[in-house]
Write an enzyme that holds these catalytic residues in place. Structure first.
Site, PDB file in Angstrom:
ATOM      1  N   TRP A 344       0.852  -1.313  -0.019  1.00  0.00           N
ATOM      2  CA  TRP A 344       0.073   0.063   0.110  1.00  0.00           C
ATOM      3  C   TRP A 344       0.760   1.046  -0.046  1.00  0.00           C
ATOM      4  CZ3 TRP A 344      -0.422   4.244   3.117  1.00  0.00           C
ATOM      5  CH2 TRP A 344      -1.541   4.986   3.186  1.00  0.00           C
ATOM      6  N   HIS A 345       1.966   1.147   0.788  1.00  0.00           N
ATOM      7  CA  HIS A 345       3.029   2.326   0.891  1.00  0.00           C
ATOM      8  C   HIS A 345       3.657   2.761  -0.655  1.00  0.00           C
ATOM      9  CE1 HIS A 345       2.192   1.917   5.007  1.00  0.00           C
ATOM     10  NE2 HIS A 345       2.604   3.151   5.124  1.00  0.00           N
ATOM     11  N   GLY A 346       3.854   1.619  -1.249  1.00  0.00           N
ATOM     12  CA  GLY A 346       4.560   1.764  -2.638  1.00  0.00           C
ATOM     13  C   GLY A 346       4.630   0.601  -3.551  1.00  0.00           C
ATOM     14  N   PHE A 491       2.167   8.259  -1.657  1.00  0.00           N
ATOM     15  CA  PHE A 491       1.556   6.881  -1.491  1.00  0.00           C
ATOM     16  C   PHE A 491      -0.076   6.824  -1.662  1.00  0.00           C
ATOM     17  CE2 PHE A 491       4.623   6.854   2.364  1.00  0.00           C
ATOM     18  CZ  PHE A 491       5.633   6.321   1.590  1.00  0.00           C
TER      19      PHE A 491
END
Lengths: 491, 383
Positions: A344-346, A491
C-alpha cells in the site's frame, strides 16, 4: 494543493472565513466546492478520478442497502463492483508499472516477450480516498451504517480537503454526522485549529524539511562505504523525518478541520514512546492501522466484524478478537496483511520487505509473550522501549533505501561486527540524530508529566504557551516554503 | 469559567503569533551576504575581471559564463591556462584598495603572450567538484595547462552542490566515463535537472515540490509578490542563515570546537576524491594538458587543525598519484606563506574573541604564491 505553501494559507483563510459567514444551509456545498478547488490546484484533470470513485460508491452503497438480505448474491455482486472499481483504479495508477516490470523480469527468460507500459502519473491521495470509499461501502454492506442519501454530504465526507490527499482515513461514523449537524461557531475551534496548524507546520517545515537533505545525502552514498553506526544513524534520521513529516501533515489536517468545527481522530500518539511493536502500531498512522485491522486483517483471519461503531483507534493486533483462532490462521493473516500494508505504501519490493519486517516483529512478540506471560525483561517499560524503538527505526531502512540490494546490504552491515569500526558520515549527522532523539524524549516527558502541572496555574500556562507559539511561529515563518512534498503524498 | 478558559486559549495563540511577527520584523531588518560571513569579516571576496569581463568565476551560472567567454573571445581566443581553487583563491585577508589575488597576477603576467588565464574557485570545493568544473570548461575553452591546489580540508567534502553549479539545472551535462566517481557526479547533476526547469534563481528552488502542478505558477507569483512588497519575507534566507550559524556556534561552544580543532578524515570520501583526482589526470593526459598540482600554503605559526600523521600520509598519497602521470608536476608550497601574512577571523563559538584563519592570507601571501606558481609554471614545458 500542498499545505506548506502561501497559496494554501490564503485558500484556507478565505475558505474558513466564508464558511462561517455563509448561511448554514449552503455550507456543505461550499465545503464540497472548495475541496474540489483544493484538489484541482494540483492537477485539475484528476478530479474526474476522485469524482468517479465518489459517485460510484454513493450509488452502489444505496443499491446495496435497497437490496433485500435474501438476495445475497446481488449484494455481494454490488460490493464486488465497488471493490473492483476502487482497487482497479489503484492497480492501474499505482501498481501497473510494478506488475509489468516484474512480468518482464519473468519474461526475460522467454526470448522475444517483453511488455511495455507508458508512464503513469499517480493521482494525489488515491490510496487514501479509495480506502475511505471502500470502507464506506463495506460498512453499508455489513449494515454497520446506513448509506447517506444526501450526495453533497457524502461527497464532503470523501473529498473534505484537509484529509483528501493523505488522511487521516476517516470512517463514515466518525465524520458524516458532524458534517450533517455542523456545530455553531465557537472561538475554541479557531484557537485549537490554529494551534494544531502551527504545530503541524513546525514539524513539517522546520524539522522534517531540514532533516530531509541530510537523509537524502546519506542514502545517496555508496552503501558499501557505510559503517554500522552510519546505517543506524540514517535509520534514526529517516525515522524522525517521516514522523515529523506525516505527523506534521496530520496536525495540519486536524487543525484545518477544527477551524470549521469538525473533529478528526488523532493519527499519531508519540509512536517512538511505544514499548512493543503492537503498541507502536496503535500510535503510528492510527487511521490506517485500524482500517487494515477491520477491513483486511480480521476478514483474512476469518473473523466476523460485528462492531457497529468502528473507529480509528489503531493497532492491527486486536488479539482479544482472534485468540480463539488456530495459530496457523492467525499467522497467515498477519503476514499477508503486512505484505499488503507494505505494498500500500509503494509499488516496490522494498515496501514488502518493510511490511514483512513488521510482521516478523509482531510475530516474535506474540511468540515470546505467550511463552512468558507476565514475566521477563520486555515488561519493564524502559527495556521494552529500548528494544522496540531501535528495531522500529531499523525497519525504515527498506522503506527508504533505493532498492532491495541496498536494503540487504545495509541490514547486513548492521550485523557485521567489523563494520562498527567504519564511520563514513559527517560528525554532525550523528550529533543531529542523537540530539533529536533526546529532544523527542524530553517533549514526551514534558507532555506526560509537566504539562499538567503548568496547566494548573493559568498565568504559567499562558506564559509558557505564548512563548512556545511565538517560538514556533518565528521558525515556521523563516522556513515556510514548499521545498518538498509530504512523504505520504506519494502513497 | 468556560468563556474565560476559551479566551485564554485564543489569547495564547494570537499573542504568540503577534510576538513572533514582531520578532521576525526585528530579526530580518538587515540582510547578510553569507558568502562573506563564511569567509569572516577579515577576509573579502575578490573575483577578478578584465575590462568588464570576468576572468574568474565562483558560480557556474549562464550569464556569468557567457560574460567570461565573451571576454576570452575579445582577447583573441587564446589557449588557456586554467586555475582551479577554493576560497583561498578568491579570499584576501585584510584587503586594501587595489590589492588583487594571485590568479589575477598570473593573468596579468600572461597578458602580452598567447595564453589566457581563467580561474574557477569554489568555496570548500572537493576534487569531485574540481573534476566537474574542469571537464565543463575543457569543453568550452582550449585548456592547455591546469593548476590544481590539493587541500587536505576539502577531502572531507563529497558530492556536487547545486548552488555552485546551477547551470546544469537546465543543461543535460554529463562526464563521459564509466568510473564510479564520475557516475556519482553524473547522478548528482541529474538530480538538479529533475527540478524546476528554466529557474536558476535561488528563491525559486524553494518551490520545487510544486513541479508541474497548477499551483506552481500561483505560488511563484505569490512569492515574487511577497518578496517585492515585504522586506521581511524577502530577508527570510538571512534569518535561516542566522539560525544555522547560531546552531553551529552553539555546537562548537558545547564541544569546545574552534578553528584549530583537529578534523578527522572520512576514508570513503578521501578515496572518492582521490579517484576524482586520478580522473582529472587521466583526462589531462589523454588531452595533452599539463597539470601543476600543489600542496597549498598552510599557516605554520600555530598548530594546524590536522592530525599530523594523517596530513603526512595524505600529502604522500597526492605525490604518489602525481608520479603516475607524465603530464603532472607536483610541488609542495605548505611553508610558503609566513604566519604574519595570515589573518584571524570571527570566533566560531560564543566564548572566543577571535580565531586563527588557516585558509585565507593577506595580499602579501597572494604575492608569494603568485611568484612561486609563476616560477614553477615557467619551468614546465611550454604549452
Amino acid at each position: 494543493m500542498i499545505f506548506n505553501s502561501v497559496a494554501f494559507v490564503i485558500f484556507l483563510s478565505i475558505a474558513v472565513s466564508l464558511y462561517w459567514v455563509l448561511p448554514n444551509k449552503i455550507r456543505l456545498y461550499f465545503i464540497f466546492l472548495s475541496s474540489l478547488i483544493f484538489y484541482g490546484f494540483w492537477r485539475w484533470e484528476f478530479l474526474s478520478i476522485v469524482l468517479l470513485s465518489t459517485i460510484a460508491d454513493y450509488i452502489i452503497s444505496i443499491s446495496i442497502s435497497k437490496t433485500p438480505d435474501i438476495e445475497k448474491r446481488k449484494r455481494k455482486g454490488l460490493l464486488f463492483i465497488s471493490l473492483f472499481l476502487n482497487l482497479g483504479l489503484l492497480l492501474y495508477f499505482k501498481y501497473l508499472f510494478f506488475v509489468v516490470d516484474n512480468l518482464n523480469w519473468i519474461f526475460s527468460y522467454v526470448p522475444g516477450v517483453q511488455l511495455s507500459v507508458m508512464e503513469i502519473v499517480l493521482p494525489l491521495g488515491i490510496s487514501f480516498y479509495t480506502f475511505q470509499t471502500i470502507s464506506y461501502t463495506i460498512d453499508v454492506y455489513r449494515k454497520h451504517i446506513q448509506p447517506e442519501k444526501d450526495f453533497i454530504l457524502y461527497g464532503c465526507y470523501v473529498t473534505f480537503f484537509p484529509q483528501l490527499v493523505a488522511g487521516p482515513i476517516l470512517r463514515a461514523s466518525e465524520v458524516i454526522e458532524q458534517l450533517r449537524t455542523r456545530p455553531k461557531f465557537n472561538i475554541d475551534f479557531i484557537s485549537e485549529g490554529l494551534k494544531r496548524i502551527l504545530k503541524g507546520f513546525f514539524l513539517k517545515v522546520v524539522l522534517a524539511d531540514n532533516i530531509a537533505p541530510l537523509v537524502d545525502a546519506g542514502f545517496a552514498m555508496d552503501v558499501s562505504s557505510l559503517g554500522a553506526f552510519d546505517v543506524w544513524t540514517l535509520a534514526f534520521l529517516f525515522g524522525f523525518q517521516i514522523y515529523f513529516d506525516f505527523a506534521g501533515y496530520s496536525h495540519i489536517a486536524i487543525g484545518c478541520a477544527k477551524l470549521m468545527g469538525i473533529s478528526f481522530p488523532e493519527n499519531f500518539n508519540y509512536p517512538y514512546a511505544a514499548r512493543s511493536f503492537k503498541a507502536f502500531w496503535k500510535r503510528w498512522h492510527i487511521s490506517l492501522s485500524s482500517w487494515i485491522r477491520d477491513y483486511l486483517y480480521l476478514p483474512l483471519a476469518s473473523v466476523k466484524v460485528i462492531d457497529t461503531t468502528l473507529k480509528s483507534q489503531g493497532g492491527i493486533g486486536s488479539e482479544h478478537v482472534i485468540q480463539e483462532l488456530s495459530p496457523r490462521k492467525q499467522n497467515t493473516a498477519l503476514f499477508l496483511t503486512w505484505a499488503i500494508m507494505g505494498l500500500w505504501h509503494g509499488a516496490n519490493w522494498t515496501f514488502v520487505i518493510w511490511g514483512l519486517y513488521h510482521a516478523v516483529m509482531v510475530f516474535l512478540e506474540r511468540l515470546f509473550s505467550s511463552a512468558r506471560e507476565s514475566s521477563t525483561l520486555m515488561n519493564i517499560p524502559l527495556v521494552g522501549w529500548a528494544i522496540t524503538v531501535p528495531l522500529a527505526m531499523l525497519g525504515w531502512i527498506p522503506f527508504r533505501a533505493s532498492n532491495v540490494e541496498d536494503t540487504l546490504y545495509m541490514l547486513n552491515t548492521i550485523i557485521s561486527p567489523s563494520s562498527y569500526a567504519v564511520m563514513a558520515l559527517r560528525e554532525n549527522l550523528y550529533l543531529i540524530a542523537f540530539s533529536i532523539y533526546i529532544l523527542l524524549a524530553l517533549s514526551y516527558l514534558y507532555k506526560t508529566y509537566i504539562i499538567e502541572i503548568i496547566n494548573k496555574r493559568s498565568t504559567a500556562r499562558y506564559v509558557v504557551n505564548t512563548v512556545s507559539y511565538a517560538f514556533m511561529f518565528i521558525l515556521v515563518f523563516t522556513f515556510f516554503r514548499p521545498i518538498s512534498q509530504f512523504i505520504y503524498f506519494q502513497f | 469559567m468556560k468563556p474565560f478558559v476559551s479566551n485564554i486559549s485564543f489569547l495564547e495563540i494570537i499573542s504568540g503569533i503577534f510576538i513572533g511577527l514582531l520578532a521576525v520584523f526585528f530579526l530580518t531588518s538587515e540582510k547578510i551576504e553569507f558568502e562573506n560571513l563564511a569567509l569572516g569579516s577579515g577576509t573579502s571576496t575578490y573575483f577578478a575581471a578584465d575590462e568588464g569581463n570576468s576572468i574568474h568565476l565562483g558560480h557556474l551560472e549562464q550569464p556569468k559564463v557567457d560574460n567570461l567567454i565573451k571576454g576570452w573571445e575579445k582577447r583573441g581566443e587564446k589557449k588557456v591556462l586554467f586555475i582551479l581553487g577554493n576560497s583561498q583563491t578568491h579570499g584576501i585577508n585584510q584587503k586594501k584598495k587595489g590589492e588583487i589575488s594571485y590568479n589575477h597576477m598570473i593573468f596579468n603576467d600572461y597578458k602580452g603572450v598567447d595564453t589566457d588565464v581563467i580561474t574557477h574557485s569554489i568555496p570548500n570545493a572537493s576534487l569531485q567538484e574540481f573534476l566537474l568544473a574542469f571537464v565543463y570548461w575543457k569543453g568550452r575553452l582550449p585548456i592547455k595547462r591546469l593548476v590544481v591546489p590539493l587541500f587536505m580540508d576539502d577531502l572531507r567534502e563529497d558530492g556536487i552542490r547545486e548552488y555552485y553549479f546551477a547551470l546544469f539545472k537546465n543543461y543535460h551535462f554529463r562526464i563521459e566515463s564509466t568510473s564510479a566517481v564520475v557516475q556519482s557526479i553524473n547522478e548528482d547533476i541529474m538530480k538538479f535537472n529533475s527540478k524546476i526547469e528554466a529557474d536558476v534563481n535561488e528563491r525559486h528552488q524553494d518551490l520545487r515540490a510544486l513541479d508541474f502542478t497548477v499551483q506552481q505558477r500561483s505560488e511563484e507569483w505569490l512569492n515574487d509578490f511577497l518578496n517585492n512588497k515585504f522586506i521581511t519575507w524577502d530577508n527570510r534566507p538571512t534569518l535561516r542563515g542566522k539560525i544555522f550559524n547560531n546552531l553551529y556556534m552553539f555546537r562548537n561552544t558545547l564541544f569546545g570546537i574552534n578553528a584549530q580543532s583537529v578534523r578527522k578524515m572520512i576514508p570513503s570520501r578521501v578515496e572518492k576524491n582521490m579517484n576524482a583526482l586520478r580522473e582529472i589526470l587521466d583526462i589531462s593526459q589523454k588531452s595533452n594538458i599539463s597539470v601543476l598540482l600543489y600542496i597549498p600554503p598552510l599557516r605554520n605559526d600555530v598548530e594546524p587543525p590536522y592530525d599530523v600523521t594523517e596530513y603526512k600520509h595524505i600529502k604522500k598519497q597526492f605525490e604518489n598519484v602525481s608520479t603516475q602521470y607524465s603530464c603532472a608536476t607536483f610541488t609542495n608550497l605548505e611553508d610558503l606563506v609566513p604566519g604574519k601574512f595570515w589573518g584571524t577571523k570571527e570566533p566560531t563559538n560564543f566564548f572566543n574573541e577571535f580565531e586563527y584563519d588557516f585558509m585565507h592570507f593577506q595580499y602579501e601571501g597572494h604575492k608569494l604564491l603568485y611568484e612561486q606558481l609563476a616560477s614553477t609554471l615557467n619551468k614546465m614545458p611550454k604549452i
